[in-house]
Write a protein that holds these residues in place. Structure first.
Motif, short mmCIF file in Angstrom:
data_model
loop_
_atom_site.label_atom_id
_atom_site.label_comp_id
_atom_site.label_asym_id
_atom_site.label_seq_id
_atom_site.Cartn_x
_atom_site.Cartn_y
_atom_site.Cartn_z
N LEU A 65 0.83 -1.20 0.00
CA LEU A 65 0.00 0.00 0.00
C LEU A 65 0.87 1.26 0.00
O LEU A 65 0.58 2.23 -0.73
N ALA A 66 1.93 1.26 0.80
CA ALA A 66 2.81 2.44 0.87
C ALA A 66 3.42 2.74 -0.49
O ALA A 66 3.53 3.90 -0.91
N SER A 67 3.82 1.69 -1.23
CA SER A 67 4.41 1.89 -2.56
C SER A 67 3.38 2.45 -3.54
O SER A 67 3.73 3.23 -4.44
N ALA A 68 2.13 2.05 -3.38
CA ALA A 68 1.10 2.52 -4.30
C ALA A 68 0.82 4.01 -4.11
O ALA A 68 0.69 4.77 -5.07
N VAL A 69 0.73 4.45 -2.84
CA VAL A 69 0.49 5.87 -2.57
C VAL A 69 1.76 6.69 -2.82
O VAL A 69 1.73 7.80 -3.33
N ASN A 70 2.91 6.13 -2.41
CA ASN A 70 4.24 6.67 -2.72
C ASN A 70 4.46 8.10 -2.25
O ASN A 70 4.92 8.96 -3.00
N PRO A 71 4.16 8.40 -0.97
CA PRO A 71 4.43 9.76 -0.47
C PRO A 71 5.92 9.98 -0.25
O PRO A 71 6.66 9.04 0.06
N ASN A 72 6.35 11.22 -0.42
CA ASN A 72 7.72 11.60 -0.06
C ASN A 72 7.67 12.16 1.36
O ASN A 72 7.18 13.27 1.59
N CYS A 73 8.19 11.39 2.31
CA CYS A 73 8.03 11.75 3.73
C CYS A 73 9.12 12.68 4.23
O CYS A 73 9.48 12.67 5.40
N GLY A 74 9.65 13.52 3.35
CA GLY A 74 10.59 14.54 3.77
C GLY A 74 9.89 15.77 4.32
O GLY A 74 10.35 16.39 5.27
N GLY A 75 8.75 16.13 3.73
CA GLY A 75 8.01 17.30 4.18
C GLY A 75 6.54 16.99 4.37
O GLY A 75 5.97 16.18 3.64
N TRP A 76 5.93 17.66 5.34
CA TRP A 76 4.53 17.39 5.68
C TRP A 76 3.62 17.63 4.49
O TRP A 76 2.71 16.84 4.22
N THR A 77 3.85 18.69 3.74
CA THR A 77 2.99 19.02 2.61
C THR A 77 3.02 17.92 1.55
O THR A 77 2.03 17.66 0.88
N LEU A 78 4.16 17.26 1.42
CA LEU A 78 4.30 16.18 0.45
C LEU A 78 3.73 14.85 0.96
O LEU A 78 3.57 13.92 0.17
N SER A 79 3.45 14.78 2.25
CA SER A 79 3.02 13.51 2.84
C SER A 79 2.21 13.76 4.10
O SER A 79 2.61 13.33 5.19
N PRO A 80 1.07 14.44 4.00
CA PRO A 80 0.35 14.80 5.23
C PRO A 80 -0.06 13.61 6.08
O PRO A 80 0.26 13.56 7.28
N ASN A 88 8.30 18.25 9.73
CA ASN A 88 8.95 18.01 8.45
C ASN A 88 10.21 17.19 8.71
O ASN A 88 11.19 17.70 9.27
N TYR A 89 10.18 15.91 8.34
CA TYR A 89 11.25 15.01 8.75
C TYR A 89 12.58 15.27 8.06
O TYR A 89 13.61 14.73 8.47
N VAL A 90 12.57 16.14 7.05
CA VAL A 90 13.85 16.56 6.47
C VAL A 90 14.70 17.26 7.52
O VAL A 90 15.94 17.26 7.44
N ASP A 91 14.07 17.86 8.55
CA ASP A 91 14.78 18.56 9.61
C ASP A 91 15.25 17.66 10.74
O ASP A 91 15.89 18.13 11.69
N GLN A 104 18.18 12.39 5.43
CA GLN A 104 17.53 12.26 4.14
C GLN A 104 16.61 13.44 3.84
O GLN A 104 15.98 13.99 4.75
N ASN A 105 16.50 13.78 2.55
CA ASN A 105 15.45 14.67 2.08
C ASN A 105 14.29 13.83 1.54
O ASN A 105 13.20 13.84 2.09
N SER A 106 14.53 13.11 0.46
CA SER A 106 13.52 12.19 -0.05
C SER A 106 13.49 10.96 0.86
O SER A 106 14.51 10.32 1.10
N ARG A 107 12.30 10.64 1.35
CA ARG A 107 12.16 9.54 2.31
C ARG A 107 10.95 8.72 1.96
O ARG A 107 9.86 9.24 1.71
#
Length: 502
Positions: free
Chosen positions: A112-127, A352-355, A359-362
């Motif tokens: 399921l995670a691969s199908a949605v494929n969020p970038n967990c570096g920033g909240w806006t990219l992966s709320p 924002n997990y980049v902070d 990693q940036n792209s996560r």
């Protein structure tokens, strides 16, 4: 630039599948995986293939194909190659490295995670994914008794989780702006890290990669139970201070890789408070056992640490990859990792997990943890961990009952022992005999692997080569562990006869 389209104006990308084709292949693959999981106990732990055979099966080397191939055909080929030529860490007889077989919910979650494929570096990219990660971190902290308001970040595994703690310590304890000025300034002092002689090699990588150098590691001697000698730790810190050096970090082991030894956490915490040092706990293996009934009481002392590394793909039985760094004060992670270039426009109210890490792209590692923690619950996890510990103790008892086996250690879920032929027992510690026994047991380990009946790894204990069985396996049963010492003895006798023809 114009996009090539067909007459209906919809793009036909080569990577695309119709929904019908995706369903057909997906259902077929799920059935194949379910069949594999069902038949695991009857499969060899590993077929021990040769590299040349794997290359033949995948037609390697060969040039990249010019044209694409039928998805069903290439997926079936991959299923066949992987399922018939892999080491199965989910097999009930896999007791080698500290890697668990994947929980079924974790397998589905990764899909399921691969199908949605969020970038967990920033909240806006992966709320949704970011909030799920935050809750997963909180739950894991609660599970081990660490403050639930800590900071944390999911990473690939134990090395990376320990690196996060190391870097937070380096920034927090340097008395100069180390991020801007680096390690070599006119007023800086050589930074020193302390760990026991049993600590995993991640600490050497960290010292190398992050600038302090491996000569700045102080390897503190251990006691007879392979735990850090805190008297020796105090003496070494005092000595380094007297030479004008900068002690900054002590690493405590919450379960060493070789024997499962747990360092005296409360004593180390007290020493760190006295000398204003960062206390980091490597709990990659044993951290999740902190509240298990039969775990050493010192394991609970990890709650005193400034940072803790844990590894969900070990004792939470998650699919690879899943590591986690927990840090008592979230701001220390931001101080160590955060930068804000103009193209980052983040709301400070959102995590924002980049902070929080390197990693940036996560990827979305948290979903499998979040779902499985809900499926199993705290009580379920503590019971499974306790079962693994008791199974290890039972294997150790079974080894003690075999006259040809010399049982060495048992800690957490790790048991170690070696095979000693009856005629060599009285002189087992003599140099020539010890050399032979080390070689014999290494060959026994290889024979176990080639048999496909089990998989264990080695450990060296004061120059003695031993077989090491680590149980972080929810499929292992008491019958499995009781039978293993008999297998070792059978293969031991066969190997001894081959090495010493009568």
């Amino acid at each position: 630039m114009a996009v090539r389209t067909n007459e209906s104006t919809s793009r036909q990308a080569a990577v695309q599948m119709s929904s019908e084709q995706f369903r057909e292949l997906g259902h077929r693959l799920v059935d194949q995986i379910a069949q594999m999981l069902e038949t695991l106990p009857s499969r060899p732990v590993t077929p021990s293939p040769e590299p040349s055979e794997i290359r033949r099966l995948i037609s390697s080397p060969r040039p990249l194909p010019i044209e694409g191939a039928d998805p069903k055909q290439i997926l079936d080929q991959a299923v066949s190659v992987l399922m018939n030529n892999s080491l199965y860490n989910g097999h009930p007889h896999f007791w080698g490295y500290v890697t668990a077989g994947p929980a079924p919910m974790g397998i589905l979650a990764d899909f399921l995670a691969s199908a949605v494929n969020p970038n967990c570096g920033g909240w806006t990219l992966s709320p949704a994914a970011s909030e799920i990660e935050a809750q997963s971190i909180q739950w894991m902290a609660e599970l081990i008794g660490y403050p639930s308001d800590c900071g944390g970040v999911l990473v690939s595994g134990g090395n990376m989780a320990n690196f996060v703690g190391f870097l937070c310590a380096r920034v927090a304890k340097a008395d100069w702006d180390i991020r801007a000025k680096g390690l070599s300034t006119p007023t800086s002092h050589k930074m020193i890290a302390y760990c026991s002689a049993e600590t995993h090699t991640w600490v050497q990588k960290a010292a190398d990669l992050f600038g302090i150098g491996t000569d700045s590691i102080r390897w503190i001697q251990t006691d007879k139970e392979l735990r850090m000698d805190t008297t020796a730790l105090r003496t070494q810190i005092e000595s380094d201070l007297s030479f004008g050096l900068k002690p900054f970090l002590v690493v405590g082991n919450a379960g060493t890789v070789s024997t499962g030894a747990v360092d005296p956490m409360y004593e180390i915490a007290e020493i760190c408070r006295k000398y204003d040092l960062w206390f980091h706990v490597d709990g990659a293996y044993g951290g999740f056992a902190a509240n298990a009934k039969s775990a050493p009481s010192d394991l609970k002392g990890l709650r005193e640490a400034d940072s803790v590394a844990v590894d969900p793909h070990k004792w939470l039985y998650m699919p690879l990859e899943a590591g986690c760094a927990l840090v008592r004060r979230p701001e220390t992670m931001i101080n160590a990792f955060s930068y804000h270039p103009p193209y980052y426009h983040f709301d400070p109210e959102r995590v924002n997990y980049v902070d929080f890490g390197m990693q940036n792209s996560r990827g979305f590692r948290a979903l499998k943890i979040w779902l499985t923690l809900q499926q199993v619950g705290r009580a379920g996890y503590l019971q499974m961990i306790e079962d693994d510990i008791q199974l290890s103790a039972e294997m150790f008892r079974a080894a003690q009952q075999q006259p040809e086996l010399e049982a060495k250690t048992q800690g957490l879920s790790i048991a170690t022992f070696r095979f000693v032929p009856a005629d060599l027992r009285e002189r087992a510690d003599q140099p020539d005999t010890l050399e032979y026994l080390n070689n014999l047991n290494e060959q026994i380990m290889i024979a176990i692997e080639k048999s496909g009946e089990a998989f264990v790894s080695p450990a060296m204990l004061s120059g003695v080569f031993v077989l090491r069985a680590c149980i972080v396996n929810f499929r292992t049963t008491v019958e499995d562990v009781r039978a293993f010492p008999e297998l070792v003895c059978r293969l031991g006798r066969e190997t001894d006869r081959a090495l010493r023809p009568r």
